[in-house]
Scaffold this motif. Structure first.
Motif, PDB file in Angstrom:
ATOM      1  N   ALA A 185      -0.220   3.607 -93.856  1.00  0.00           N
ATOM      2  CA  ALA A 185       0.212   4.222 -92.694  1.00  0.00           C
ATOM      3  C   ALA A 185       0.886   5.386 -93.119  1.00  0.00           C
ATOM      4  N   GLY A 186       1.597   5.245 -94.001  1.00  0.00           N
ATOM      5  CA  GLY A 186       2.639   6.675 -94.307  1.00  0.00           C
ATOM      6  C   GLY A 186       1.730   7.613 -94.963  1.00  0.00           C
ATOM      7  N   PHE A 187       0.717   7.571 -95.555  1.00  0.00           N
ATOM      8  CA  PHE A 187      -0.396   8.571 -95.918  1.00  0.00           C
ATOM      9  C   PHE A 187      -0.955   9.222 -94.906  1.00  0.00           C
ATOM     10  N   PHE A 188      -1.400   8.287 -93.921  1.00  0.00           N
ATOM     11  CA  PHE A 188      -2.052   8.853 -92.696  1.00  0.00           C
ATOM     12  C   PHE A 188      -1.096   9.839 -91.996  1.00  0.00           C
ATOM     13  N   MET A 189      -0.029   9.312 -91.872  1.00  0.00           N
ATOM     14  CA  MET A 189       0.983  10.083 -90.966  1.00  0.00           C
ATOM     15  C   MET A 189       1.213  11.336 -91.352  1.00  0.00           C
ATOM     16  N   ILE A 190       1.136  11.796 -92.708  1.00  0.00           N
ATOM     17  CA  ILE A 190       1.397  12.970 -93.302  1.00  0.00           C
ATOM     18  C   ILE A 190       0.091  14.002 -92.550  1.00  0.00           C
ATOM     19  N   PHE A 191      -1.128  13.540 -92.468  1.00  0.00           N
ATOM     20  CA  PHE A 191      -1.755  14.379 -91.918  1.00  0.00           C
ATOM     21  C   PHE A 191      -1.773  14.326 -90.264  1.00  0.00           C
ATOM     22  N   TYR A 192      -1.534  13.374 -89.478  1.00  0.00           N
ATOM     23  CA  TYR A 192      -1.105  13.600 -88.231  1.00  0.00           C
ATOM     24  C   TYR A 192       0.072  14.495 -87.975  1.00  0.00           C
ATOM     25  N   LEU A 193       0.987  14.355 -88.830  1.00  0.00           N
ATOM     26  CA  LEU A 193       2.334  15.293 -88.745  1.00  0.00           C
ATOM     27  C   LEU A 193       1.691  16.720 -88.737  1.00  0.00           C
ATOM     28  N   ALA A 194       0.902  16.942 -89.561  1.00  0.00           N
ATOM     29  CA  ALA A 194       0.368  18.469 -89.751  1.00  0.00           C
ATOM     30  C   ALA A 194      -0.232  18.822 -88.634  1.00  0.00           C
ATOM     31  N   ALA A 195      -1.313  17.838 -88.086  1.00  0.00           N
ATOM     32  CA  ALA A 195      -1.931  18.099 -86.765  1.00  0.00           C
ATOM     33  C   ALA A 195      -1.023  18.256 -85.707  1.00  0.00           C
ATOM     34  N   LEU A 196      -0.064  17.810 -85.533  1.00  0.00           N
ATOM     35  CA  LEU A 196       1.074  17.714 -84.428  1.00  0.00           C
ATOM     36  C   LEU A 196       1.740  19.190 -84.608  1.00  0.00           C
ATOM     37  N   GLN A 197       2.143  19.589 -85.592  1.00  0.00           N
ATOM     38  CA  GLN A 197       2.841  20.882 -85.888  1.00  0.00           C
ATOM     39  C   GLN A 197       1.964  22.130 -85.696  1.00  0.00           C
ATOM     40  N   ALA A 198       0.450  21.779 -85.670  1.00  0.00           N
ATOM     41  CA  ALA A 198      -0.540  22.931 -85.517  1.00  0.00           C
ATOM     42  C   ALA A 198      -0.951  23.032 -83.998  1.00  0.00           C
ATOM     43  N   ILE A 199      -0.219  22.256 -83.005  1.00  0.00           N
ATOM     44  CA  ILE A 199      -0.550  22.406 -81.772  1.00  0.00           C
ATOM     45  C   ILE A 199       0.441  23.382 -80.945  1.00  0.00           C
ATOM     46  N   PRO A 200      -0.281  24.352 -80.383  1.00  0.00           N
ATOM     47  CA  PRO A 200       0.670  25.411 -79.853  1.00  0.00           C
ATOM     48  C   PRO A 200       1.568  24.832 -78.662  1.00  0.00           C
ATOM     49  N   PRO A 201       2.992  24.914 -78.897  1.00  0.00           N
ATOM     50  CA  PRO A 201       3.799  24.619 -78.027  1.00  0.00           C
ATOM     51  C   PRO A 201       3.718  25.116 -76.611  1.00  0.00           C
ATOM     52  N   SER A 202       3.084  26.272 -76.387  1.00  0.00           N
ATOM     53  CA  SER A 202       2.971  26.696 -74.962  1.00  0.00           C
ATOM     54  C   SER A 202       1.994  25.625 -74.170  1.00  0.00           C
ATOM     55  N   LEU A 203       1.041  24.906 -74.864  1.00  0.00           N
ATOM     56  CA  LEU A 203       0.211  23.894 -74.105  1.00  0.00           C
ATOM     57  C   LEU A 203       1.145  22.923 -73.559  1.00  0.00           C
ATOM     58  N   VAL A 204       2.064  22.153 -74.439  1.00  0.00           N
ATOM     59  CA  VAL A 204       2.889  21.131 -73.870  1.00  0.00           C
ATOM     60  C   VAL A 204       3.883  21.771 -72.904  1.00  0.00           C
ATOM     61  N   GLU A 205       4.251  22.797 -72.985  1.00  0.00           N
ATOM     62  CA  GLU A 205       5.374  23.313 -71.816  1.00  0.00           C
ATOM     63  C   GLU A 205       4.557  23.469 -70.608  1.00  0.00           C
ATOM     64  N   ALA A 206       3.315  24.063 -70.692  1.00  0.00           N
ATOM     65  CA  ALA A 206       2.970  24.366 -69.450  1.00  0.00           C
ATOM     66  C   ALA A 206       2.511  22.815 -68.721  1.00  0.00           C
ATOM     67  N   ALA A 207       2.228  22.013 -69.592  1.00  0.00           N
ATOM     68  CA  ALA A 207       1.800  20.545 -68.941  1.00  0.00           C
ATOM     69  C   ALA A 207       3.283  20.018 -68.331  1.00  0.00           C
ATOM     70  N   LYS A 208       4.303  20.279 -68.833  1.00  0.00           N
ATOM     71  CA  LYS A 208       5.629  19.860 -68.442  1.00  0.00           C
ATOM     72  C   LYS A 208       5.960  20.481 -67.064  1.00  0.00           C
ATOM     73  N   ILE A 209       5.496  21.952 -67.128  1.00  0.00           N
ATOM     74  CA  ILE A 209       5.729  22.550 -65.885  1.00  0.00           C
ATOM     75  C   ILE A 209       5.096  21.927 -64.819  1.00  0.00           C
ATOM     76  N   GLU A 210       3.887  21.550 -64.980  1.00  0.00           N
ATOM     77  CA  GLU A 210       2.883  21.144 -63.975  1.00  0.00           C
ATOM     78  C   GLU A 210       3.368  19.688 -63.599  1.00  0.00           C
ATOM     79  N   GLY A 211       4.073  19.213 -64.274  1.00  0.00           N
ATOM     80  CA  GLY A 211       4.773  17.817 -63.695  1.00  0.00           C
ATOM     81  C   GLY A 211       4.216  16.365 -64.872  1.00  0.00           C
TER      82      GLY A 211
END
Length: 304
Positions: A180-206
Protein backbone atom coordinates in the motif's frame (compact mmCIF):
# COMPACT_ATOMS: atom_id res chain seq x y z
CA UNK A 1 28.03 17.27 -58.56
CA UNK A 2 25.92 20.39 -58.45
CA UNK A 3 24.97 22.43 -55.40
CA UNK A 4 21.39 21.30 -55.85
CA UNK A 5 22.37 17.62 -55.50
CA UNK A 6 24.38 18.36 -52.35
CA UNK A 7 21.47 20.23 -50.80
CA UNK A 8 19.06 17.40 -51.62
CA UNK A 9 21.28 14.73 -50.08
CA UNK A 10 22.15 16.59 -46.86
CA UNK A 11 18.80 16.07 -45.06
CA UNK A 12 18.92 12.34 -45.83
CA UNK A 13 22.37 12.11 -44.30
CA UNK A 14 21.20 13.92 -41.17
CA UNK A 15 18.18 11.63 -40.85
CA UNK A 16 20.39 8.58 -41.25
CA UNK A 17 22.72 9.75 -38.47
CA UNK A 18 19.75 10.43 -36.17
CA UNK A 19 18.36 6.98 -36.92
CA UNK A 20 21.71 5.33 -36.11
CA UNK A 21 22.10 7.37 -32.91
CA UNK A 22 18.58 6.47 -31.80
CA UNK A 23 19.16 2.73 -32.24
CA UNK A 24 22.53 2.94 -30.50
CA UNK A 25 20.83 4.59 -27.50
CA UNK A 26 18.15 1.90 -27.47
CA UNK A 27 20.61 -0.97 -27.95
CA UNK A 28 21.60 -1.54 -24.26
CA UNK A 29 17.96 -1.65 -23.15
CA UNK A 30 17.04 -3.93 -26.06
CA UNK A 31 19.89 -6.33 -25.22
CA UNK A 32 18.74 -6.64 -21.61
CA UNK A 33 15.08 -6.90 -22.66
CA UNK A 34 15.72 -9.74 -25.07
CA UNK A 35 18.33 -11.47 -22.89
CA UNK A 36 16.26 -11.52 -19.71
CA UNK A 37 12.65 -11.40 -20.98
CA UNK A 38 11.91 -12.48 -24.54
CA UNK A 39 14.53 -15.19 -25.03
CA UNK A 40 13.81 -16.88 -21.64
CA UNK A 41 10.07 -16.76 -22.41
CA UNK A 42 10.59 -18.47 -25.77
CA UNK A 43 12.95 -21.02 -24.19
CA UNK A 44 10.38 -21.75 -21.46
CA UNK A 45 7.69 -22.34 -24.08
CA UNK A 46 10.03 -24.70 -25.95
CA UNK A 47 10.98 -26.68 -22.82
CA UNK A 48 7.32 -27.09 -21.87
CA UNK A 49 6.98 -29.64 -24.69
CA UNK A 50 9.81 -31.83 -23.37
CA UNK A 51 10.41 -34.09 -20.39
CA UNK A 52 12.96 -33.31 -17.69
CA UNK A 53 16.50 -34.48 -18.56
CA UNK A 54 17.97 -36.62 -15.79
CA UNK A 55 21.62 -37.65 -15.72
CA UNK A 56 22.52 -39.30 -19.02
CA UNK A 57 18.89 -39.50 -20.10
CA UNK A 58 18.17 -36.60 -22.44
CA UNK A 59 14.88 -34.74 -22.61
CA UNK A 60 12.20 -36.38 -24.76
CA UNK A 61 9.62 -34.56 -26.83
CA UNK A 62 6.22 -35.03 -25.16
CA UNK A 63 4.02 -32.74 -27.21
CA UNK A 64 1.06 -31.62 -25.13
CA UNK A 65 1.50 -34.27 -22.40
CA UNK A 66 2.71 -31.72 -19.85
CA UNK A 67 -0.31 -29.52 -20.54
CA UNK A 68 -2.66 -32.48 -20.15
CA UNK A 69 -0.94 -33.28 -16.86
CA UNK A 70 -1.41 -29.68 -15.73
CA UNK A 71 -5.14 -29.74 -16.52
CA UNK A 72 -5.53 -32.99 -14.55
CA UNK A 73 -3.37 -31.80 -11.63
CA UNK A 74 -5.55 -31.09 -8.54
CA UNK A 75 -2.73 -29.16 -6.82
CA UNK A 76 -2.51 -26.80 -9.80
CA UNK A 77 -6.21 -25.96 -9.54
CA UNK A 78 -5.94 -25.54 -5.79
CA UNK A 79 -3.06 -23.06 -6.03
CA UNK A 80 -4.91 -21.28 -8.85
CA UNK A 81 -7.89 -20.86 -6.54
CA UNK A 82 -5.57 -19.64 -3.79
CA UNK A 83 -3.99 -17.17 -6.19
CA UNK A 84 -7.33 -15.79 -7.34
CA UNK A 85 -8.43 -15.31 -3.73
CA UNK A 86 -5.05 -13.75 -2.94
CA UNK A 87 -5.44 -11.33 -5.87
CA UNK A 88 -8.98 -10.40 -4.85
CA UNK A 89 -7.79 -9.80 -1.30
CA UNK A 90 -4.69 -7.75 -2.09
CA UNK A 91 -5.38 -5.72 -5.26
CA UNK A 92 -8.49 -3.70 -4.33
CA UNK A 93 -7.50 -3.29 -0.68
CA UNK A 94 -3.96 -2.15 -1.52
CA UNK A 95 -5.19 0.35 -4.11
CA UNK A 96 -7.96 1.70 -1.86
CA UNK A 97 -5.56 2.11 1.08
CA UNK A 98 -2.99 3.76 -1.19
CA UNK A 99 -5.57 6.33 -2.36
CA UNK A 100 -6.72 7.06 1.20
CA UNK A 101 -3.14 7.45 2.45
CA UNK A 102 -2.21 9.66 -0.51
CA UNK A 103 -5.21 11.92 0.12
CA UNK A 104 -4.31 12.08 3.80
CA UNK A 105 -0.62 12.96 3.39
CA UNK A 106 -1.39 15.38 0.55
CA UNK A 107 -3.39 17.55 2.97
CA UNK A 108 -1.91 20.05 5.34
CA UNK A 109 -1.32 18.21 8.60
CA UNK A 110 1.20 18.35 11.37
CA UNK A 111 4.17 16.05 10.81
CA UNK A 112 3.24 15.36 7.20
CA UNK A 113 6.80 14.35 6.29
CA UNK A 114 6.96 11.88 9.17
CA UNK A 115 3.61 10.34 8.20
CA UNK A 116 4.75 9.94 4.59
CA UNK A 117 7.93 8.26 5.77
CA UNK A 118 5.96 5.94 8.08
CA UNK A 119 3.65 4.88 5.25
CA UNK A 120 6.52 4.28 2.84
CA UNK A 121 8.85 2.47 5.27
CA UNK A 122 7.40 -1.05 4.72
CA UNK A 123 8.13 -0.68 1.00
CA UNK A 124 11.89 -0.27 1.45
CA UNK A 125 12.21 -3.21 3.86
CA UNK A 126 13.49 -6.46 2.30
CA UNK A 127 10.82 -9.07 1.67
CA UNK A 128 12.56 -11.59 3.91
CA UNK A 129 12.79 -9.05 6.74
CA UNK A 130 9.08 -8.23 6.41
CA UNK A 131 8.19 -11.92 6.53
CA UNK A 132 10.27 -12.46 9.66
CA UNK A 133 8.70 -9.43 11.38
CA UNK A 134 5.22 -10.77 10.72
CA UNK A 135 6.31 -14.28 11.68
CA UNK A 136 6.93 -12.85 15.14
CA UNK A 137 3.49 -11.19 15.10
CA UNK A 138 1.75 -14.44 14.14
CA UNK A 139 3.60 -16.81 16.52
CA UNK A 140 0.95 -18.66 18.60
CA UNK A 141 0.93 -17.63 22.24
CA UNK A 142 4.12 -15.54 22.15
CA UNK A 143 3.38 -13.40 19.10
CA UNK A 144 2.33 -9.77 19.34
CA UNK A 145 -1.17 -10.42 18.00
CA UNK A 146 -1.94 -13.14 20.54
CA UNK A 147 -0.40 -11.09 23.33
CA UNK A 148 -2.62 -8.09 22.52
CA UNK A 149 -5.85 -10.00 21.86
CA UNK A 150 -5.29 -12.24 24.86
CA UNK A 151 -4.64 -9.43 27.33
CA UNK A 152 -7.33 -7.04 26.03
CA UNK A 153 -10.13 -9.41 25.02
CA UNK A 154 -9.20 -12.72 26.61
CA UNK A 155 -9.16 -14.52 23.27
CA UNK A 156 -7.42 -17.91 23.08
CA UNK A 157 -4.18 -18.23 21.18
CA UNK A 158 -4.51 -18.82 17.44
CA UNK A 159 -2.15 -20.53 15.04
CA UNK A 160 -2.68 -18.01 12.25
CA UNK A 161 -0.18 -19.58 9.87
CA UNK A 162 -0.87 -23.20 10.78
CA UNK A 163 -4.64 -23.18 10.26
CA UNK A 164 -5.82 -23.79 6.65
CA UNK A 165 -8.69 -21.35 7.24
CA UNK A 166 -6.43 -18.41 8.20
CA UNK A 167 -3.01 -19.07 6.62
CA UNK A 168 -3.67 -17.44 3.25
CA UNK A 169 -5.54 -14.51 4.80
CA UNK A 170 -2.58 -13.90 7.10
CA UNK A 171 -0.28 -13.70 4.08
CA UNK A 172 -2.74 -11.30 2.40
CA UNK A 173 -2.46 -8.93 5.39
CA UNK A 174 1.34 -8.94 5.14
CA UNK A 175 1.24 -8.21 1.41
CA UNK A 176 -1.24 -5.34 1.76
CA UNK A 177 0.85 -3.84 4.56
CA UNK A 178 3.95 -3.84 2.33
CA UNK A 179 2.41 -2.78 -1.00
CA UNK A 180 0.00 0.00 0.00
CA UNK A 181 2.80 2.45 0.81
CA UNK A 182 4.50 1.79 -2.52
CA UNK A 183 1.31 2.51 -4.47
CA UNK A 184 0.70 5.58 -2.31
CA UNK A 185 3.77 7.30 -3.79
CA UNK A 186 2.32 7.12 -7.30
CA UNK A 187 -1.06 8.44 -6.17
CA UNK A 188 0.60 11.23 -4.23
CA UNK A 189 2.46 12.29 -7.37
CA UNK A 190 -0.80 12.16 -9.34
CA UNK A 191 -2.58 14.32 -6.75
CA UNK A 192 0.15 16.93 -6.83
CA UNK A 193 -0.12 17.08 -10.64
CA UNK A 194 -3.83 18.05 -10.54
CA UNK A 195 -4.25 21.80 -11.17
CA UNK A 196 -5.50 23.47 -7.97
CA UNK A 197 -7.72 25.75 -10.07
CA UNK A 198 -10.01 22.82 -10.87
CA UNK A 199 -10.61 22.08 -7.19
CA UNK A 200 -11.06 25.76 -6.37
CA UNK A 201 -13.60 26.17 -9.17
CA UNK A 202 -15.55 23.16 -7.89
CA UNK A 203 -15.58 24.58 -4.36
CA UNK A 204 -16.90 27.89 -5.67
CA UNK A 205 -19.73 25.98 -7.35
CA UNK A 206 -20.58 24.42 -3.98
CA UNK A 207 -19.18 20.92 -4.54
CA UNK A 208 -18.34 18.92 -1.44
CA UNK A 209 -15.23 16.83 -0.82
CA UNK A 210 -16.83 13.59 -2.01
CA UNK A 211 -18.13 15.23 -5.20
CA UNK A 212 -14.72 16.76 -5.91
CA UNK A 213 -13.05 13.39 -5.44
CA UNK A 214 -15.60 11.50 -7.55
CA UNK A 215 -15.90 14.04 -10.38
CA UNK A 216 -12.42 15.58 -10.53
CA UNK A 217 -9.71 13.88 -8.47
CA UNK A 218 -10.35 10.21 -9.21
CA UNK A 219 -10.95 10.62 -12.99
CA UNK A 220 -7.69 12.57 -13.30
CA UNK A 221 -5.88 9.79 -11.40
CA UNK A 222 -7.03 7.09 -13.82
CA UNK A 223 -3.66 6.86 -15.67
CA UNK A 224 -2.04 6.19 -12.30
CA UNK A 225 -4.77 3.70 -11.40
CA UNK A 226 -4.16 1.83 -14.66
CA UNK A 227 -0.42 1.65 -13.96
CA UNK A 228 -0.90 0.67 -10.31
CA UNK A 229 -3.55 -1.96 -11.04
CA UNK A 230 -1.38 -3.70 -13.64
CA UNK A 231 1.53 -3.77 -11.21
CA UNK A 232 -0.74 -5.01 -8.42
CA UNK A 233 -1.94 -7.90 -10.60
CA UNK A 234 1.62 -8.86 -11.49
CA UNK A 235 2.69 -8.66 -7.83
CA UNK A 236 -0.20 -10.87 -6.74
CA UNK A 237 1.03 -13.67 -9.04
CA UNK A 238 4.75 -13.42 -8.35
CA UNK A 239 4.89 -13.73 -4.56
CA UNK A 240 7.38 -16.32 -3.29
CA UNK A 241 9.41 -14.80 -0.45
CA UNK A 242 6.59 -14.36 2.06
CA UNK A 243 5.23 -17.83 1.39
CA UNK A 244 8.68 -19.37 1.72
CA UNK A 245 9.29 -17.82 5.15
CA UNK A 246 5.80 -17.71 6.66
CA UNK A 247 4.06 -20.95 5.63
CA UNK A 248 6.16 -22.85 3.06
CA UNK A 249 2.91 -23.30 1.15
CA UNK A 250 1.17 -25.19 3.95
CA UNK A 251 -0.76 -26.48 5.59
CA UNK A 252 -1.80 -28.89 2.81
CA UNK A 253 -1.16 -26.26 0.10
CA UNK A 254 -3.68 -23.92 1.75
CA UNK A 255 -1.38 -20.94 1.28
CA UNK A 256 0.57 -22.06 -1.79
CA UNK A 257 0.43 -19.72 -4.78
CA UNK A 258 1.16 -20.45 -8.43
CA UNK A 259 4.71 -19.09 -8.55
CA UNK A 260 5.61 -20.91 -5.33
CA UNK A 261 4.23 -24.12 -6.84
CA UNK A 262 6.39 -23.51 -9.92
CA UNK A 263 9.41 -23.06 -7.65
CA UNK A 264 8.66 -26.29 -5.82
CA UNK A 265 8.07 -28.25 -9.03
CA UNK A 266 11.12 -26.99 -10.90
CA UNK A 267 13.74 -26.67 -8.15
CA UNK A 268 12.68 -28.94 -5.27
CA UNK A 269 11.17 -31.85 -7.21
CA UNK A 270 13.35 -31.14 -10.30
CA UNK A 271 10.49 -31.44 -12.78
CA UNK A 272 11.78 -28.69 -15.05
CA UNK A 273 9.61 -29.69 -18.01
CA UNK A 274 6.41 -29.53 -15.99
CA UNK A 275 7.66 -26.38 -14.25
CA UNK A 276 8.10 -24.75 -17.67
CA UNK A 277 4.52 -25.71 -18.52
CA UNK A 278 3.25 -24.07 -15.34
CA UNK A 279 5.33 -20.99 -16.14
CA UNK A 280 3.78 -20.73 -19.61
CA UNK A 281 0.33 -20.88 -18.01
CA UNK A 282 1.34 -18.08 -15.63
CA UNK A 283 2.71 -15.91 -18.43
CA UNK A 284 -0.40 -16.37 -20.57
CA UNK A 285 -2.61 -15.51 -17.62
CA UNK A 286 -0.66 -12.36 -16.75
CA UNK A 287 -0.65 -11.19 -20.38
CA UNK A 288 -4.41 -11.73 -20.65
CA UNK A 289 -5.07 -9.89 -17.39
CA UNK A 290 -2.80 -6.98 -18.31
CA UNK A 291 -4.34 -6.61 -21.77
CA UNK A 292 -7.84 -6.89 -20.30
CA UNK A 293 -7.08 -4.22 -17.71
CA UNK A 294 -5.65 -1.92 -20.36
CA UNK A 295 -8.74 -2.12 -22.57
CA UNK A 296 -11.08 -1.93 -19.56
CA UNK A 297 -9.51 1.27 -18.20
CA UNK A 298 -8.42 2.82 -21.49
CA UNK A 299 -11.80 4.47 -22.16
CA UNK A 300 -11.81 5.94 -18.66
CA UNK A 301 -8.25 7.26 -18.71
CA UNK A 302 -7.78 10.99 -19.24
CA UNK A 303 -4.33 11.95 -20.48
CA UNK A 304 -3.07 15.52 -20.52
Amino acid sequence: MTATDTTARAPLSIRSREWIHAWLLLLPALVFLFAFTHIPAIATLWHSFFSTPRGRRPARFLGLDNYERMIADPVFWKVMGNNLWFALGTIPVSIALAIVMALWVNDRLAGRGFVRMAYFTPTVLPLIAVANIWLFFYTPGFGLIDQVTGSLFGWPQTNWLGDPATALNAVIVVTVWKEAGFFMIFYLAALQAIPPSLVEAAKIEGAGKWTIFRRITFPLMMPTTLFVSINAVINSFRLVDHIFILTDGGPDNASSLLLFYIYETAFEYWETGYGATLTVALLVMLCALAIGQFFLFDRKVHYK
